[in-house]
Design a protein around this motif. Sequence first.
Motif, mmCIF file in Angstrom:
data_model
loop_
_atom_site.group_PDB
_atom_site.id
_atom_site.type_symbol
_atom_site.label_atom_id
_atom_site.label_comp_id
_atom_site.label_asym_id
_atom_site.label_seq_id
_atom_site.Cartn_x
_atom_site.Cartn_y
_atom_site.Cartn_z
ATOM 1 N N THR A 12 -8.620 1.723 -0.438
ATOM 2 C CA THR A 12 -7.233 1.547 -0.031
ATOM 3 C C THR A 12 -7.079 2.151 1.352
ATOM 4 O OG1 THR A 12 -6.485 1.656 -2.329
ATOM 5 C CG2 THR A 12 -4.816 1.948 -0.630
ATOM 6 N N ILE A 69 -1.741 -2.549 5.279
ATOM 7 C CA ILE A 69 -2.554 -2.031 4.182
ATOM 8 C C ILE A 69 -3.592 -3.062 3.767
ATOM 9 C CG2 ILE A 69 -2.518 -1.271 1.756
ATOM 10 C CD1 ILE A 69 0.338 -0.289 2.213
ATOM 11 N N LEU A 85 -1.932 8.286 0.049
ATOM 12 C CA LEU A 85 -3.107 7.544 -0.407
ATOM 13 C C LEU A 85 -3.838 8.425 -1.408
ATOM 14 C CD1 LEU A 85 -4.636 6.022 2.875
ATOM 15 C CD2 LEU A 85 -3.059 4.973 1.261
ATOM 16 N N ILE A 126 3.459 8.572 3.705
ATOM 17 C CA ILE A 126 2.546 7.682 3.006
ATOM 18 C C ILE A 126 1.557 8.539 2.222
ATOM 19 C CG2 ILE A 126 0.828 5.859 3.236
ATOM 20 C CD1 ILE A 126 3.718 5.068 3.982
ATOM 21 N N VAL A 156 -4.754 2.294 5.203
ATOM 22 C CA VAL A 156 -3.483 2.080 5.896
ATOM 23 C C VAL A 156 -3.718 2.243 7.391
ATOM 24 C CG1 VAL A 156 -1.125 2.883 6.248
ATOM 25 C CG2 VAL A 156 -2.085 2.885 3.955
ATOM 26 N N THR A 181 0.986 -0.577 -3.433
ATOM 27 C CA THR A 181 -0.121 -1.426 -3.861
ATOM 28 C C THR A 181 -0.016 -1.718 -5.352
ATOM 29 O OG1 THR A 181 -1.440 0.593 -4.156
ATOM 30 C CG2 THR A 181 -1.736 -0.631 -2.087
ATOM 31 N N HIS A 222 -6.393 -3.452 0.586
ATOM 32 C CA HIS A 222 -6.483 -2.797 -0.725
ATOM 33 C C HIS A 222 -7.369 -3.574 -1.680
ATOM 34 C CE1 HIS A 222 -5.228 -0.881 -4.463
ATOM 35 N NE2 HIS A 222 -4.769 -2.039 -4.901
ATOM 36 N N ALA A 242 -1.586 3.324 -2.718
ATOM 37 C CA ALA A 242 -0.759 3.751 -1.593
ATOM 38 C C ALA A 242 0.686 3.804 -2.065
ATOM 39 C CB ALA A 242 -0.896 2.794 -0.421
#
Length: 244
Positions: A106, A117, A193, A191, A108, A137, A119, A125
């Motif tokens: 994943t 993004i 992850l 964000i 960004v 996602t 994925h 995310a």
Amino acid sequence: MIFSAKTCVGRVRSNNEDAFYVPPKNGNYPELFMVADGMGGHRGGEVASQMAVKEVSDYINARFSKDFNEDLIKAMINDSIMEANRKILMAAMDHEEWAGMGTTLTMVLFLGKKIFIGHVGDSRAYMIRNNTITQLTRDHSLVWQLMEEGRLTLDETRTHPMKNIITRALGTDRVLEPDFLEYDLEKNDIIVLCSDGLTNMLEDDEIKNIVCGQELETAAEMLIHAANLHGGIDNITVELIRAD
């Protein structure tokens, strides 16, 4: 751009098959962030995840331009994942002990007031905005597919015995279909992850409450600690990025 990244082997596993990437501090690099969760073979998962973040970052760092439009960015992200997939497949064929290895990915890419993004798999995310957390996602997993078909509820996916079966990964098939997503960004958006070692241990609101209550460095450490307190049954990786 303010960010923090942490990884931990957890409390059960003997080695860490997660890998992550953040942009180097020295040099004019794209604002690219990645988390990968490897699987399979003797050290295979560790090899696959490390290969994924290296190949994708090398590809994008060598080609990225701030003048790219959406179509060029999408093509670049897609091609970088395809190249990583090809090299992981080749490595598995060349090393018997790595047969069957694969990895989620994943990523960004921040550009202006947007994020892009790429994925594959069930790492995730999220975006935290105005004290609300949103999963950006969708999991490429069997239970997520069953949920989308209406055969499982979201709560049932969390405890389903097949929740770790993923339906897409780098290194498992020659043909791969990464998801490509684009979102507008606002100042102070965060964000997140992470690998499923975090999301299998903590609810989304627990993640949000920790992140919103601390500086990013402290929040990343607290997320790892909380996941371990809940069992730490898998490797745990988290990246927190605040838009400025």
